[in-house]
Design a protein around this motif. Structure first.
Motif, PDB file in Angstrom:
ATOM      1  N   GLN A  28       0.554  -1.273  -0.176  1.00  0.00           N
ATOM      2  CA  GLN A  28       0.527   0.184  -0.241  1.00  0.00           C
ATOM      3  C   GLN A  28       0.246   1.452   0.234  1.00  0.00           C
ATOM      4  N   ASP A  29       2.060   1.357   0.007  1.00  0.00           N
ATOM      5  CA  ASP A  29       2.827   2.218   0.224  1.00  0.00           C
ATOM      6  C   ASP A  29       2.440   2.654  -1.416  1.00  0.00           C
ATOM      7  N   SER A  30       2.516   4.172  -1.232  1.00  0.00           N
ATOM      8  CA  SER A  30       2.863   4.902  -1.893  1.00  0.00           C
ATOM      9  C   SER A  30       3.442   5.429  -3.362  1.00  0.00           C
ATOM     10  N   SER A  31       4.781   5.758  -2.268  1.00  0.00           N
ATOM     11  CA  SER A  31       6.000   6.736  -2.630  1.00  0.00           C
ATOM     12  C   SER A  31       6.342   5.933  -4.189  1.00  0.00           C
ATOM     13  N   ASP A  32       7.213   6.479  -5.032  1.00  0.00           N
ATOM     14  CA  ASP A  32       7.562   6.474  -6.385  1.00  0.00           C
ATOM     15  C   ASP A  32       8.373   5.289  -6.153  1.00  0.00           C
ATOM     16  N   PRO A  33       8.047   4.565  -6.882  1.00  0.00           N
ATOM     17  CA  PRO A  33       9.430   3.109  -7.069  1.00  0.00           C
ATOM     18  C   PRO A  33      10.658   3.956  -7.265  1.00  0.00           C
ATOM     19  N   ASP A  34      10.549   4.977  -8.551  1.00  0.00           N
ATOM     20  CA  ASP A  34      11.086   5.490  -9.440  1.00  0.00           C
ATOM     21  C   ASP A  34      12.460   6.523  -8.486  1.00  0.00           C
ATOM     22  N   LYS A  35      11.992   6.619  -7.474  1.00  0.00           N
ATOM     23  CA  LYS A  35      12.405   7.724  -6.479  1.00  0.00           C
ATOM     24  C   LYS A  35      13.850   7.690  -6.731  1.00  0.00           C
ATOM     25  N   VAL A  36      14.646   9.026  -6.365  1.00  0.00           N
ATOM     26  CA  VAL A  36      16.244   7.933  -6.752  1.00  0.00           C
ATOM     27  C   VAL A  36      16.529   8.623  -5.233  1.00  0.00           C
ATOM     28  N   PRO A  37      17.322   7.674  -4.466  1.00  0.00           N
ATOM     29  CA  PRO A  37      17.813   7.639  -3.079  1.00  0.00           C
ATOM     30  C   PRO A  37      18.121   9.215  -2.404  1.00  0.00           C
ATOM     31  N   PHE A  38      18.236   9.472  -1.703  1.00  0.00           N
ATOM     32  CA  PHE A  38      18.357  11.173  -1.686  1.00  0.00           C
ATOM     33  C   PHE A  38      19.624  10.441  -0.978  1.00  0.00           C
ATOM     34  N   TYR A  39      20.705   9.419  -0.475  1.00  0.00           N
ATOM     35  CA  TYR A  39      21.769   9.330  -1.040  1.00  0.00           C
ATOM     36  C   TYR A  39      22.851   9.255  -2.151  1.00  0.00           C
ATOM     37  N   GLU A  40      21.890   9.378  -3.146  1.00  0.00           N
ATOM     38  CA  GLU A  40      22.760   9.873  -4.476  1.00  0.00           C
ATOM     39  C   GLU A  40      22.248  11.154  -5.414  1.00  0.00           C
ATOM     40  N   GLN A  41      20.888  12.045  -4.406  1.00  0.00           N
ATOM     41  CA  GLN A  41      20.929  12.874  -5.636  1.00  0.00           C
ATOM     42  C   GLN A  41      22.378  13.921  -4.789  1.00  0.00           C
ATOM     43  N   ALA A  42      22.204  14.750  -5.270  1.00  0.00           N
ATOM     44  CA  ALA A  42      23.601  15.842  -5.444  1.00  0.00           C
ATOM     45  C   ALA A  42      22.663  17.245  -4.373  1.00  0.00           C
ATOM     46  N   GLY A  43      23.792  17.123  -3.799  1.00  0.00           N
ATOM     47  CA  GLY A  43      23.822  18.252  -2.506  1.00  0.00           C
ATOM     48  C   GLY A  43      22.671  19.656  -2.915  1.00  0.00           C
ATOM     49  N   ARG A  44      21.951  20.128  -1.878  1.00  0.00           N
ATOM     50  CA  ARG A  44      21.776  21.590  -2.083  1.00  0.00           C
ATOM     51  C   ARG A  44      21.884  21.651  -0.827  1.00  0.00           C
ATOM     52  N   GLN A  45      22.315  23.528  -1.096  1.00  0.00           N
ATOM     53  CA  GLN A  45      22.832  24.542  -0.281  1.00  0.00           C
ATOM     54  C   GLN A  45      21.834  25.299   0.397  1.00  0.00           C
ATOM     55  N   ILE A  46      21.478  25.369   2.087  1.00  0.00           N
ATOM     56  CA  ILE A  46      20.550  25.729   2.934  1.00  0.00           C
ATOM     57  C   ILE A  46      21.298  26.692   3.271  1.00  0.00           C
ATOM     58  N   PRO A  47      20.271  27.585   3.067  1.00  0.00           N
ATOM     59  CA  PRO A  47      21.127  29.114   3.769  1.00  0.00           C
ATOM     60  C   PRO A  47      21.037  29.481   5.246  1.00  0.00           C
ATOM     61  N   PHE A  48      20.477  29.369   5.861  1.00  0.00           N
ATOM     62  CA  PHE A  48      20.245  29.163   7.429  1.00  0.00           C
ATOM     63  C   PHE A  48      21.059  28.226   8.203  1.00  0.00           C
ATOM     64  N   LEU A  49      21.631  27.410   7.252  1.00  0.00           N
ATOM     65  CA  LEU A  49      22.965  26.595   7.899  1.00  0.00           C
ATOM     66  C   LEU A  49      23.760  26.890   7.742  1.00  0.00           C
ATOM     67  N   GLY A  50      23.981  27.929   7.199  1.00  0.00           N
ATOM     68  CA  GLY A  50      25.839  28.264   6.356  1.00  0.00           C
ATOM     69  C   GLY A  50      25.988  28.204   5.705  1.00  0.00           C
TER      70      GLY A  50
END
Length: 197
Positions: A28-50
């Motif tokens: 019943q899990d509705s998550s996208d089966p083709d979703k790339v695991p987040f440890y394989e994605q490109a990093g993003r800058q977070i302004p409020f965390l330096g």
């Protein structure tokens, strides 16, 4: 979110493999089966965390009532005191909900959604450190917001009341909860205000 580093990517990958091995996703899990695991994605800058680069796991969950739900339309008061772990997730949800109202004492520890902390022991002293490799950045605008420890309705307790609270085991609980427990007193006060409006 986790700081983007090779070590964090490897740790999160191993953690994800262990979790998926022991807790397979249901049909019943509705998550996208083709979703790339987040440890394989490109990093993003977070302004409020330096402006550091973070790996972001965007996880959305819709909370729906059970079919046997009472379908309450009144506020539900979540009493908060000395919480940690998944209770912190409940506090984070309560603080984003119009129906759940958090009442209690602000938590001094980092809460919100995360993964199992790393446990590291120093080789000689055997002193153990617990390191949280991820941080929940849901609805955050400042670094302080990532603690997710704020309550909507704070309960002010003086030292004598706090001592009585912790030493209440010998009392008649029903009477004590209705008349002396500082958290229940605040929730009951809010309920009376709600009924008067």
């Amino acid at each position: 979110a986790a700081i983007d580093s090779p070590e964090n990517r490897e740790y999160i990958k191993r953690h994800s493999q262990i979790v998926s091995k022991h807790f397979p996703k249901s049909e019943q899990d509705s998550s996208d089966p083709d979703k790339v695991p987040f440890y394989e994605q490109a990093g993003r800058q977070i302004p409020f965390l330096g402006n550091q680069y973070f790996l972001i796991d965007k996880d959305e969950l819709e909370i729906t009532p059970d079919e046997d739900s009472l379908n309450l339309s009144c506020p539900v008061y979540v009493l908060i005191q000395d919480i940690y772990s998944s209770t912190g997730g409940l506090l984070a949800v309560a603080n984003r909900s119009n129906q759940l109202i958090s009442v209690g004492i602000r938590s001094p520890v980092s809460l919100g959604k995360g993964i199992t902390p790393l446990q590291i022991a120093l080789p000689n002293s055997k002193l153990i450190f617990s390191v949280e490799p991820t941080v929940d950045i849901s609805d955050c605008e400042t670094a302080a917001d990532t603690f997710h420890g704020n309550v909507e309705v704070p309960v002010e307790i003086n030292p004598e009341e706090f001592f009585d609270y912790w030493n209440s085991s010998s009392k008649d609980y029903f009477d004590w909860l209705l008349h002396e427990d500082p958290f229940m007193k605040k929730a009951l006060e809010l309920m009376k205000t709600e009924q008067a409006d």
